[in-house]
Scaffold this motif. Structure first.
Motif, PDB file in Angstrom:
ATOM      1  N   LEU A 142       0.799  -1.230   0.000  1.00 12.57           N
ATOM      2  CA  LEU A 142       0.000   0.000   0.000  1.00 12.57           C
ATOM      3  C   LEU A 142       0.830   1.277   0.000  1.00 12.57           C
ATOM      4  O   LEU A 142       0.291   2.373   0.114  1.00 12.57           O
ATOM      5  CB  LEU A 142      -0.951   0.028   1.211  1.00 12.57           C
ATOM      6  CG  LEU A 142      -1.781  -1.243   1.446  1.00 12.57           C
ATOM      7  CD1 LEU A 142      -2.630  -1.104   2.700  1.00 12.57           C
ATOM      8  CD2 LEU A 142      -2.648  -1.542   0.234  1.00 12.57           C
ATOM      9  N   LYS A 143       2.151   1.159  -0.139  1.00 13.47           N
ATOM     10  CA  LYS A 143       3.029   2.335  -0.121  1.00 13.47           C
ATOM     11  C   LYS A 143       3.632   2.560  -1.502  1.00 13.47           C
ATOM     12  O   LYS A 143       4.211   1.648  -2.084  1.00 13.47           O
ATOM     13  CB  LYS A 143       4.141   2.133   0.918  1.00 13.47           C
ATOM     14  CG  LYS A 143       5.121   3.301   1.009  1.00 13.47           C
ATOM     15  CD  LYS A 143       6.136   3.065   2.126  1.00 13.47           C
ATOM     16  CE  LYS A 143       7.038   1.891   1.855  1.00 13.47           C
ATOM     17  NZ  LYS A 143       8.104   1.736   2.883  1.00 13.47           N
ATOM     18  N   ASP A 144       3.494   3.787  -2.037  1.00 12.52           N
ATOM     19  CA  ASP A 144       4.096   4.125  -3.325  1.00 12.52           C
ATOM     20  C   ASP A 144       5.597   4.330  -3.166  1.00 12.52           C
ATOM     21  O   ASP A 144       6.041   5.040  -2.258  1.00 12.52           O
ATOM     22  CB  ASP A 144       3.472   5.399  -3.907  1.00 12.52           C
ATOM     23  CG  ASP A 144       2.066   5.170  -4.428  1.00 12.52           C
ATOM     24  OD1 ASP A 144       1.750   4.029  -4.800  1.00 12.52           O
ATOM     25  OD2 ASP A 144       1.276   6.132  -4.464  1.00 12.52           O
ATOM     26  N   ILE A 145       6.372   3.717  -4.066  1.00 14.71           N
ATOM     27  CA  ILE A 145       7.822   3.875  -4.060  1.00 14.71           C
ATOM     28  C   ILE A 145       8.251   4.246  -5.472  1.00 14.71           C
ATOM     29  O   ILE A 145       8.080   3.470  -6.410  1.00 14.71           O
ATOM     30  CB  ILE A 145       8.533   2.588  -3.607  1.00 14.71           C
ATOM     31  CG1 ILE A 145       8.136   2.238  -2.171  1.00 14.71           C
ATOM     32  CG2 ILE A 145      10.055   2.743  -3.711  1.00 14.71           C
ATOM     33  CD1 ILE A 145       8.777   0.971  -1.644  1.00 14.71           C
ATOM     34  N   THR A 146       8.783   5.450  -5.620  1.00 11.93           N
ATOM     35  CA  THR A 146       9.246   5.931  -6.922  1.00 11.93           C
ATOM     36  C   THR A 146      10.763   5.841  -6.990  1.00 11.93           C
ATOM     37  O   THR A 146      11.461   6.290  -6.086  1.00 11.93           O
ATOM     38  CB  THR A 146       8.801   7.387  -7.156  1.00 11.93           C
ATOM     39  OG1 THR A 146       7.376   7.461  -7.128  1.00 11.93           O
ATOM     40  CG2 THR A 146       9.297   7.894  -8.505  1.00 11.93           C
ATOM     41  N   ILE A 147      11.269   5.240  -8.055  1.00 11.42           N
ATOM     42  CA  ILE A 147      12.715   5.134  -8.252  1.00 11.42           C
ATOM     43  C   ILE A 147      13.103   5.842  -9.543  1.00 11.42           C
ATOM     44  O   ILE A 147      12.299   5.973 -10.473  1.00 11.42           O
ATOM     45  CB  ILE A 147      13.186   3.672  -8.291  1.00 11.42           C
ATOM     46  CG1 ILE A 147      12.441   2.882  -9.386  1.00 11.42           C
ATOM     47  CG2 ILE A 147      12.996   3.013  -6.926  1.00 11.42           C
ATOM     48  CD1 ILE A 147      12.991   1.476  -9.597  1.00 11.42           C
ATOM     49  N   GLY A 148      14.359   6.290  -9.573  1.00 11.09           N
ATOM     50  CA  GLY A 148      14.900   6.959 -10.748  1.00 11.09           C
ATOM     51  C   GLY A 148      16.219   6.332 -11.147  1.00 11.09           C
ATOM     52  O   GLY A 148      16.527   5.191 -10.782  1.00 11.09           O
ATOM     53  N   ASP A 149      17.032   7.090 -11.897  1.00 12.86           N
ATOM     54  CA  ASP A 149      18.328   6.589 -12.355  1.00 12.86           C
ATOM     55  C   ASP A 149      19.149   6.040 -11.177  1.00 12.86           C
ATOM     56  O   ASP A 149      19.211   6.663 -10.113  1.00 12.86           O
ATOM     57  CB  ASP A 149      19.127   7.702 -13.025  1.00 12.86           C
ATOM     58  CG  ASP A 149      18.415   8.263 -14.250  1.00 12.86           C
ATOM     59  OD1 ASP A 149      17.321   7.763 -14.579  1.00 12.86           O
ATOM     60  OD2 ASP A 149      18.951   9.192 -14.869  1.00 12.86           O
ATOM     61  N   SER A 150      19.767   4.887 -11.380  1.00 15.08           N
ATOM     62  CA  SER A 150      20.683   4.270 -10.408  1.00 15.08           C
ATOM     63  C   SER A 150      19.993   3.820  -9.125  1.00 15.08           C
ATOM     64  O   SER A 150      20.629   3.688  -8.088  1.00 15.08           O
ATOM     65  CB  SER A 150      21.828   5.225 -10.050  1.00 15.08           C
ATOM     66  OG  SER A 150      22.491   5.680 -11.201  1.00 15.08           O
ATOM     67  N   GLN A 151      18.692   3.569  -9.180  1.00 17.57           N
ATOM     68  CA  GLN A 151      17.972   3.101  -8.003  1.00 17.57           C
ATOM     69  C   GLN A 151      17.273   1.774  -8.296  1.00 17.57           C
ATOM     70  O   GLN A 151      17.021   1.428  -9.448  1.00 17.57           O
ATOM     71  CB  GLN A 151      16.940   4.136  -7.543  1.00 17.57           C
ATOM     72  CG  GLN A 151      17.565   5.402  -6.973  1.00 17.57           C
ATOM     73  CD  GLN A 151      16.534   6.351  -6.406  1.00 17.57           C
ATOM     74  OE1 GLN A 151      15.515   6.616  -7.024  1.00 17.57           O
ATOM     75  NE2 GLN A 151      16.796   6.864  -5.212  1.00 17.57           N
ATOM     76  N   MET A 152      16.968   1.050  -7.230  1.00 14.07           N
ATOM     77  CA  MET A 152      16.312  -0.243  -7.366  1.00 14.07           C
ATOM     78  C   MET A 152      15.229  -0.389  -6.316  1.00 14.07           C
ATOM     79  O   MET A 152      15.399   0.024  -5.170  1.00 14.07           O
ATOM     80  CB  MET A 152      17.332  -1.377  -7.198  1.00 14.07           C
ATOM     81  CG  MET A 152      16.751  -2.772  -7.382  1.00 14.07           C
ATOM     82  SD  MET A 152      17.978  -4.074  -7.117  1.00 14.07           S
ATOM     83  CE  MET A 152      18.019  -4.093  -5.323  1.00 14.07           C
ATOM     84  N   VAL A 153      14.099  -0.952  -6.708  1.00 19.84           N
ATOM     85  CA  VAL A 153      13.045  -1.299  -5.767  1.00 19.84           C
ATOM     86  C   VAL A 153      13.040  -2.822  -5.635  1.00 19.84           C
ATOM     87  O   VAL A 153      13.350  -3.534  -6.595  1.00 19.84           O
ATOM     88  CB  VAL A 153      11.672  -0.782  -6.255  1.00 19.84           C
ATOM     89  CG1 VAL A 153      11.248  -1.461  -7.549  1.00 19.84           C
ATOM     90  CG2 VAL A 153      10.615  -0.975  -5.194  1.00 19.84           C
TER      91      VAL A 153
END
Length: 288
Positions: A62-73
């Motif tokens: 239920l939690k939004d996680i936004t990733i960008g360049d050089s990131q990992m979820v």
């Protein structure tokens, strides 16, 4: 709500291990599976999405996680996971494997317990290039036609990949790897609770098991989670209730008993206190 165990059997890329790796979506996912994976589903495996370029938003428990360049979820077994919609401008690597595959590796990886409650990792420029290289090698190993590659080679690269993840996870929060004594105690606390989640945990007994005083345990749990041990356990049970409500048809009474509560009315009040909504209202807004 979809469970992914059967889906993953159809997506398995090695005949002797449950492991999958994709590079910039070069391997197309069947449309019926993709449709289900874009909906909230309960993970039966470990899931990693590393973003080389672009921006994507995932939802975990239920939690939004936004990733960008050089990131990992990353998602963990039993978490409720919703994939991001395909972005044609994103370049990413994806990997997934099950508990049995993890058990074949020689090292342990504390980040897989997500002790800092992040579900994401940011990599330095050097680490990013190493991770991309290992991802690409694994992708090639798993998709080479002809004679199957030896499991030992695949596992060696997977072990290297997870070692990079583990180091970056703790470094991004200025934590030592392996974790320092306090963080190790917090991880041990989480493991103790998770091992028998539906039991009515006594904080004093947990402290004794960890060779700590209740005051020391309180300080450690408060430091890394922001709440007391009792509150942490309650929050974890409510999260498990939310997960179950996403994909099951249990009644309030059945759910309460399944989570170890002898009084369904008390459980209902606790749920509303922690989530701000009643169970019936939660079901109306979230149940698929």
């Amino acid at each position: 709500m979809q469970k992914t165990q059967e889906l993953e059997k159809r997506r398995k890329l090695h005949d002797r291990m449950e492991i999958m790796v994709n590079e910039n979506c070069k391997i197309a996912i069947p449309s019926d599976i993709l449709e289900k994976l874009l909906q909230p589903h309960k993970l039966s495996h470990y899931c990693f999405i590393f973003l080389d370029q672009g921006s994507e938003t995932y939802k975990i428990d239920l939690k939004d996680i936004t990733i960008g360049d050089s990131q990992m979820v990353f998602g963990l077994p039993n978490q409720i996971f919703t994939n991001a919609l395909k972005d044609n401008h994103s370049l990413n690597y994806k990997a997934a494997f099950d508990e049995n595959t993890l058990g074949l590796l020689p090292n342990s990886f504390p980040f897989l317990l997500d002790p800092l409650n992040l579900n994401m990792i940011t990599f330095t420029p050097d680490a990013k290039e190493r991770v991309k290289s290992v991802f690409s090698t694994l992708f090639q190993l798993l998709h080479t036609t002809g004679k199957p590659n030896k499991i030992e080679i695949i596992l060696a690269y997977l072990n290297t990949l997870l070692t990079e993840f583990n180091n970056a996870y703790f470094e991004q929060s200025n934590q030592k790897n392996p974790p320092n004594t306090k963080l190790s105690k917090y991880i041990a606390f989480k493991l103790t609770v998770e091992a028998h989640l539906t039991e009515q945990h006594d904080v004093h007994i947990i402290a004794e098991k960890l060779a700590m005083t209740t005051g020391s345990l309180y300080g450690v749990v408060k430091k890394f989670s922001g709440v007391s041990p009792k509150e942490w356990i309650t929050n974890r049970l409510i999260l498990e209730a939310q997960r179950k409500l996403q994909y099951s048809t249990l009644s309030v009474k059945e759910l309460a008993y399944e989570l170890g509560f002898n009084d369904p009315d008390y459980f209902s009040r606790l749920f509303k206190k922690n989530t701000g909504t009643s169970i019936s209202a939660y079901l109306s807004s979230h149940h698929d």
